[in-house]
Enzyme design. Structure first.
Site, short mmCIF file in Angstrom:
data_model
loop_
_atom_site.label_atom_id
_atom_site.label_comp_id
_atom_site.label_asym_id
_atom_site.label_seq_id
_atom_site.Cartn_x
_atom_site.Cartn_y
_atom_site.Cartn_z
N GLU A 18 32.93 51.27 37.76
CA GLU A 18 32.19 50.76 36.59
C GLU A 18 30.82 51.43 36.55
O GLU A 18 30.15 51.54 37.58
CB GLU A 18 32.01 49.24 36.69
CG GLU A 18 31.18 48.71 35.51
CD GLU A 18 30.74 47.26 35.69
OE1 GLU A 18 31.59 46.37 35.63
OE2 GLU A 18 29.52 47.04 35.87
N THR A 52 30.07 49.58 30.77
CA THR A 52 29.63 48.26 30.30
C THR A 52 29.06 48.35 28.87
O THR A 52 28.73 49.44 28.37
CB THR A 52 28.57 47.63 31.22
OG1 THR A 52 27.39 48.41 31.13
CG2 THR A 52 29.05 47.55 32.66
N TYR A 53 28.90 47.18 28.28
CA TYR A 53 28.47 47.07 26.89
C TYR A 53 27.41 45.97 26.83
O TYR A 53 27.62 44.88 27.36
CB TYR A 53 29.70 46.67 26.07
CG TYR A 53 29.49 46.64 24.58
CD1 TYR A 53 29.67 47.79 23.83
CD2 TYR A 53 29.15 45.46 23.93
CE1 TYR A 53 29.50 47.77 22.45
CE2 TYR A 53 28.98 45.44 22.56
CZ TYR A 53 29.16 46.60 21.82
OH TYR A 53 29.00 46.58 20.46
N ARG A 111 33.69 37.88 26.20
CA ARG A 111 32.85 37.13 25.28
C ARG A 111 31.42 37.65 25.37
O ARG A 111 30.74 37.87 24.39
CB ARG A 111 32.86 35.64 25.64
CG ARG A 111 32.04 34.80 24.67
CD ARG A 111 31.68 33.45 25.24
NE ARG A 111 30.76 33.56 26.35
CZ ARG A 111 30.30 32.52 27.04
NH1 ARG A 111 30.70 31.30 26.74
NH2 ARG A 111 29.45 32.71 28.04
N GLY A 112 30.93 37.84 26.63
CA GLY A 112 29.53 38.20 26.84
C GLY A 112 28.72 36.94 27.12
O GLY A 112 29.17 35.82 26.82
N GLN A 214 17.90 42.48 44.97
CA GLN A 214 18.84 42.63 43.86
C GLN A 214 20.11 41.82 44.11
O GLN A 214 20.65 41.17 43.21
CB GLN A 214 19.19 44.11 43.74
CG GLN A 214 20.03 44.48 42.56
CD GLN A 214 20.47 45.93 42.68
OE1 GLN A 214 20.88 46.39 43.75
NE2 GLN A 214 20.36 46.67 41.61
N LYS A 274 25.54 54.92 40.95
CA LYS A 274 25.23 55.75 42.12
C LYS A 274 26.52 56.05 42.88
O LYS A 274 27.43 55.21 42.93
CB LYS A 274 24.26 55.00 43.02
CG LYS A 274 22.93 54.70 42.35
CD LYS A 274 21.81 54.74 43.35
CE LYS A 274 20.46 54.89 42.72
NZ LYS A 274 20.14 53.96 41.65
P1 FAD Z 1 35.33 33.73 28.29
O1 FAD Z 1 36.66 34.11 28.84
O2 FAD Z 1 35.24 33.39 26.87
O3 FAD Z 1 34.78 32.52 29.19
C1 FAD Z 1 33.44 32.07 29.08
C2 FAD Z 1 33.35 30.59 29.47
O4 FAD Z 1 34.01 29.79 28.48
C3 FAD Z 1 34.04 30.23 30.79
O5 FAD Z 1 33.29 29.23 31.41
C4 FAD Z 1 35.41 29.71 30.38
O6 FAD Z 1 35.91 28.75 31.30
C5 FAD Z 1 35.14 29.09 29.01
N1 FAD Z 1 36.23 29.32 28.04
C6 FAD Z 1 37.02 30.43 27.92
N2 FAD Z 1 37.87 30.29 26.88
C7 FAD Z 1 37.59 29.10 26.31
C8 FAD Z 1 38.12 28.39 25.19
N3 FAD Z 1 39.10 28.91 24.45
N4 FAD Z 1 37.59 27.17 24.87
C9 FAD Z 1 36.58 26.62 25.61
N5 FAD Z 1 36.05 27.25 26.71
C10 FAD Z 1 36.55 28.47 27.05
N6 FAD Z 1 28.85 41.14 30.17
C11 FAD Z 1 28.30 41.99 29.26
O7 FAD Z 1 27.45 41.60 28.48
N7 FAD Z 1 28.70 43.30 29.20
C12 FAD Z 1 29.66 43.82 30.02
O8 FAD Z 1 30.00 44.99 29.93
C13 FAD Z 1 30.26 42.94 30.99
N8 FAD Z 1 31.23 43.36 31.83
C14 FAD Z 1 31.85 42.49 32.70
C15 FAD Z 1 32.89 42.95 33.51
C16 FAD Z 1 33.53 42.08 34.40
C17 FAD Z 1 34.67 42.60 35.26
C18 FAD Z 1 33.10 40.73 34.50
C19 FAD Z 1 33.74 39.79 35.49
C20 FAD Z 1 32.06 40.27 33.69
C21 FAD Z 1 31.42 41.13 32.78
N9 FAD Z 1 30.39 40.69 31.93
C22 FAD Z 1 29.82 41.57 31.03
C23 FAD Z 1 29.88 39.32 32.01
C24 FAD Z 1 30.58 38.39 30.99
O9 FAD Z 1 30.31 38.81 29.68
C25 FAD Z 1 30.05 36.96 31.22
O10 FAD Z 1 30.50 36.45 32.44
C26 FAD Z 1 30.30 35.99 30.07
O11 FAD Z 1 29.47 34.84 30.28
C27 FAD Z 1 31.75 35.49 29.97
O12 FAD Z 1 32.58 36.43 29.43
P2 FAD Z 1 34.18 36.17 29.45
O13 FAD Z 1 34.81 37.29 28.73
O14 FAD Z 1 34.63 35.87 30.82
O15 FAD Z 1 34.24 34.85 28.55
#
Ligand code: FAD
Length: 286
Positions: A18, A52-53, A111-112, A214, A274
Site C-alpha cells: 500500500e 490510498t484515497y 466508507r472513509g 507514530q 518506504k
Molecule cells: P464501513 O464498512 O461502512 O464500516 C464503518 C462502521 O459502520 C463500522 O463500525 C461498521 O460496523 C458500521 N457499519 C457498516 N455497515 C453498516 C450498515 N449497513 N449499517 C450500520 N452500520 C454499519 N480511509 C481513507 O480515508 N482512505 C483510504 O484509502 C483508506 N484505506 C484503508 C484501507 C484498509 C485496508 C483499511 C482497513 C482501512 C482504510 N481506511 C481508509 C480507513 C477507513 O476508511 C475507516 O476505517 C472508516 O472509518 C471505515 O471504512 P469502512 O469501509 O470499513 O466502513
C-alpha cells in the site's frame, strides 16, 4: 488481472503493497522518490499495489496519476482505494468511469472516516452500499476493509462482522485487514468470519514499526492493541531510532513467518512509501 485471478492463480502467497499520494508535492519530487522506492521492491514480485484515497476526494488527481504509473511503468496491477463518505453519486460515477478508462480492474471500496465538521453527503452511508453500486455499474473486482479487533465505531464485534458479511454478500471478493500487532486477533477474526460463512480471502495488513510516536498515534487512532512486549521494548529504546527500526523489522518478520506457517493467501504491507523495512522483512521470510 482481477482480484479473484490474483488470489487463485498463484500457489505462493500474494505479496502486495500500500502506498499513499505524497503530501505537499508541488514540484513532483516526492512522487519520483515514491517510484524509486517501489522500484526497489519489485524484486519481491508484488502482484498488487494499492493506492490510498483521501476521504472526500482531497487527493483524487494524485491518486489517479499514481495508479496510471503503477500500471504503465512498473507493470504491476494497481488497486485504487475509494471512499464514498461526503461524495455524491454523480462524483462516484465519474471516478469509476475514469479508472475504468485506464483499464483498472480492481478497487478497494470504503466508507472513509466521518469528517469532523459533520459535512456528510448522504448518498452512501456505508461501504456495503458502495460495493452494491460498483458491482451494479462497473466490471470492477471489489475488495473491502476488515477489522480483526473491530472497527473503532462498532457497537459490538458481532455487529461489525455481520456488516462485513453484508459487504461480501454484495460482491466483495477479498478482505484487506486493518493493521494488527498480535496475530491472535487475526487468527480469531478469520475463524469467526468462516463461522459466519465468509469464505473470501482475508489478507493480513502488516505495518513495520519504524517510529515510536507514530506507532502509538496510529494504534490509538485505529484502536488496535500494542502487545506488552512490543510496547516495553519500544519504550525502553524510544530515543534510539535505529534500534526501533531494526526491532520493527524483526517483529514484523516474526509476525509474517507465523502468518505464512498458517497458510495465509497473501501479505499486504503498509509501506508508508518506504522500501527498506518491507524489503528486509521479505528478504527474511521468503
Ligand atoms: P464501513 O464498512 O461502512 O464500516 C464503518 C462502521 O459502520 C463500522 O463500525 C461498521 O460496523 C458500521 N457499519 C457498516 N455497515 C453498516 C450498515 N449497513 N449499517 C450500520 N452500520 C454499519 N480511509 C481513507 O480515508 N482512505 C483510504 O484509502 C483508506 N484505506 C484503508 C484501507 C484498509 C485496508 C483499511 C482497513 C482501512 C482504510 N481506511 C481508509 C480507513 C477507513 O476508511 C475507516 O476505517 C472508516 O472509518 C471505515 O471504512 P469502512 O469501509 O470499513 O466502513
Amino acid at each position: 488481472m482481477n482480484l479473484k485471478e490474483i488470489y487463485t492463480a498463484k500457489k505462493e502467497p500474494v505479496i502486495s503493497y500500500e502506498v499513499f499520494p505524497p503530501k505537499d508535492d508541488t514540484d513532483g519530487e516526492k512522487l519520483e522518490t515514491l517510484f524509486e522506492e517501489l522500484n526497489k521492491l519489485l524484486c519481491y514480485k508484488p502482484s498488487l499495489i494499492s493506492v490510498t484515497y483521501g476521504a472526500g476526494g482531497s487527493n483524487r488527481n494524485e491518486s489517479v496519476e499514481i495508479i496510471r504509473r503503477i500500471k504503465k511503468e512498473l507493470n504491476v496491477t494497481p488497486m485504487p482505494h475509494f471512499t464514498c463518505v461526503s461524495t455524491s453519486t454523480k462524483n462516484i460515477s465519474e471516478y469509476l468511469k475514469t479508472i475504468e478508462s485506464f483499464d483498472v480492474k480492481n478497487i478497494l471500496a470504503l466508507r472513509g472516516d466521518l469528517p469532523k465538521d459533520g459535512n456528510v453527503c448522504h448518498d452512501f452511508k456505508h461501504a456495503d452500499e458502495l460495493v452494491d453500486y460498483i458491482k451494479a455499474n462497473t466490471n470492477l473486482s471489489v475488495a473491502v476493509a476488515g477489522y480483526p479487533e473491530g472497527h473503532k465505531e462498532c457497537e459490538s464485534f458481532e455487529k461489525d462482522l455481520n456488516y462485513l458479511k453484508q459487504k461480501v454478500e454484495k460482491g466483495a471478493e477479498v478482505i484487506f485487514s486493518q493493521m494488527f500487532f498480535n496475530n491472535e486477533h487475526y487468527f480469531s477474526f478469520v475463524e469467526k468470519c468462516a463461522k459466519l460463512g465468509i469464505t473470501q480471502p482475508v489478507i493480513p495488513g502488516i505495518l513495520p514499526v519504524s517510529n515510536y510516536k507514530q506507532l502509538f498515534k496510529m494504534a490509538d487512532m485505529c484502536r488496535v492493541e500494542i502487545p506488552a512486549k512490543l510496547k516495553e521494548t519500544l519504550e525502553r529504546h524510544k530515543d534510539d531510532s535505529d534500534y526501533t527500526k531494526k526491532y520493527g523489522i524483526e517483529y514484523a518478520s516474526h509476525q509474517c513467518s507465523e502468518l505464512l506457517q498458517n497458510k495465509v493467501r497473501g501479505l499486504h504491507f503498509y509501506t508508508l512509501n518506504k522500501s527498506y523495512a518491507v524489503g528486509q522483512i521479505l528478504k527474511n521470510i521468503l
